[in-house]
Design an enzyme around this catalytic site. Structure first.
Site, PDB file in Angstrom:
ATOM      1  N   ALA A   1       9.281   2.376  -0.400  1.00 17.41           N
ATOM      2  CA  ALA A   1       8.039   2.389   0.273  1.00 17.41           C
ATOM      3  C   ALA A   1       6.987   2.237  -0.943  1.00 17.41           C
ATOM      4  O   ALA A   1       6.126   1.258  -0.992  1.00 17.41           O
ATOM      5  CB  ALA A   1       7.787   3.108   1.290  1.00 17.41           C
ATOM      6  N   LEU A  22       6.975  -0.776  -3.068  1.00 16.65           N
ATOM      7  CA  LEU A  22       6.250  -1.927  -2.436  1.00 16.65           C
ATOM      8  C   LEU A  22       4.859  -1.695  -2.604  1.00 16.65           C
ATOM      9  O   LEU A  22       4.202  -2.758  -3.007  1.00 16.65           O
ATOM     10  CB  LEU A  22       6.808  -1.963  -0.898  1.00 16.65           C
ATOM     11  CG  LEU A  22       6.010  -2.967  -0.039  1.00 16.65           C
ATOM     12  CD1 LEU A  22       5.880  -4.373  -0.562  1.00 16.65           C
ATOM     13  CD2 LEU A  22       6.553  -2.501   1.443  1.00 16.65           C
ATOM     14  N   TYR A  23       4.358  -0.640  -2.046  1.00 16.99           N
ATOM     15  CA  TYR A  23       2.957  -0.437  -1.995  1.00 16.99           C
ATOM     16  C   TYR A  23       2.407  -0.653  -3.370  1.00 16.99           C
ATOM     17  O   TYR A  23       1.158  -1.209  -3.547  1.00 16.99           O
ATOM     18  CB  TYR A  23       2.513   0.845  -1.517  1.00 16.99           C
ATOM     19  CG  TYR A  23       3.116   0.911  -0.024  1.00 16.99           C
ATOM     20  CD1 TYR A  23       2.963   0.103   0.861  1.00 16.99           C
ATOM     21  CD2 TYR A  23       3.726   2.074   0.295  1.00 16.99           C
ATOM     22  CE1 TYR A  23       3.340   0.073   2.365  1.00 16.99           C
ATOM     23  CE2 TYR A  23       3.994   2.560   1.673  1.00 16.99           C
ATOM     24  CZ  TYR A  23       3.823   1.285   2.419  1.00 16.99           C
ATOM     25  OH  TYR A  23       4.485   1.241   3.683  1.00 16.99           O
ATOM     26  N   ARG A  24       2.900  -0.173  -4.669  1.00 13.52           N
ATOM     27  CA  ARG A  24       2.469  -0.171  -5.684  1.00 13.52           C
ATOM     28  C   ARG A  24       2.401  -1.841  -6.243  1.00 13.52           C
ATOM     29  O   ARG A  24       1.539  -2.484  -6.697  1.00 13.52           O
ATOM     30  CB  ARG A  24       3.077   0.388  -6.850  1.00 13.52           C
ATOM     31  CG  ARG A  24       2.928   1.977  -6.594  1.00 13.52           C
ATOM     32  CD  ARG A  24       1.602   2.467  -6.955  1.00 13.52           C
ATOM     33  NE  ARG A  24       1.382   3.639  -7.061  1.00 13.52           N
ATOM     34  CZ  ARG A  24       0.553   4.499  -6.787  1.00 13.52           C
ATOM     35  NH1 ARG A  24      -0.563   4.000  -6.086  1.00 13.52           N
ATOM     36  NH2 ARG A  24       0.439   5.805  -6.698  1.00 13.52           N
TER      37      ARG A  24
END
Length: 186
Positions: A152, A155-157
């Site tokens: 996660a 993904l967010y970065r």
């Protein structure tokens, strides 16, 4: 070796459609988060209440037999909501009032984004995220995720989320969390 083709398709669900599949969606959530099975009973009322919030929207990934393999949902964050008040309280301890107001105003709360372990690692989480946020009409998006390296976090970065609040402890949860944000559109 070549990667196996993706067979999932992403669709948007209404609150009524998610309600009809709530047990399956919560089972996916518990599996993806590696939570104990009893978590389903604790989360069901919360998910039902979330479906009533302003600008609530949900996307799911369906496997080849129509089963849920991924889910994402969220809504417009607002004062008085539990998560909003928790994040505001934490943010006021580390940021000046203009920064607090900038983040805590006109945002979409990305409440849940989960992919079954067997379907992870093929870009499905990013596809769900992009589809969920496509057409959201707020200034930015906020989310919270447990601290520590994870798929996660990567993904967010990768899609441009930045730190808003780090190592925050929500009431009732001993784990440290990060609150991440990003301006919209993606």
């Amino acid at each position: 070796m070549t990667a196996s083709p993706r067979l999932e398709r992403i669709v948007e669900l209404t609150a009524q459609e998610l309600n009809a599949r709530l047990a399956e969606a919560l089972s996916l959530y518990v599996t993806a988060m590696n939570y104990p099975p009893g978590t389903v009973e604790q989360r069901a009322p919360m998910w039902l209440a979330h479906m009533l919030r302003e600008d609530w929207r949900c996307v799911v990934a369906l496997g080849e037999r129509g089963e849920l393999v991924g889910i994402g949902y969220g809504y417009r964050g607002a004062a008085g909501q539990w998560w909003h008040e928790q994040v505001r309280r934490g943010l006021t301890t580390v940021a000046p009032p203009p920064v607090v107001e900038e983040w805590m105003h006109d945002y979409f709360e990305l409440t849940e984004l989960h992919v079954l372990p067997r379907a992870q690692g093929r870009g499905l989480g990013e596809d769900l995220l992009r589809r969920l946020l496509d057409g959201v009409h707020t200034k930015h998006v906020l989310l919270s995720t447990p601290e520590g390296p994870s798929k996660a976090w990567k993904l967010y970065r990768r899609v441009g989320f930045v730190d808003v609040l780090r190592h925050y402890q929500f009431t009732g949860d001993p784990r440290p969390f990060a609150v991440l944000g990003r301006h919209l559109p993606l």
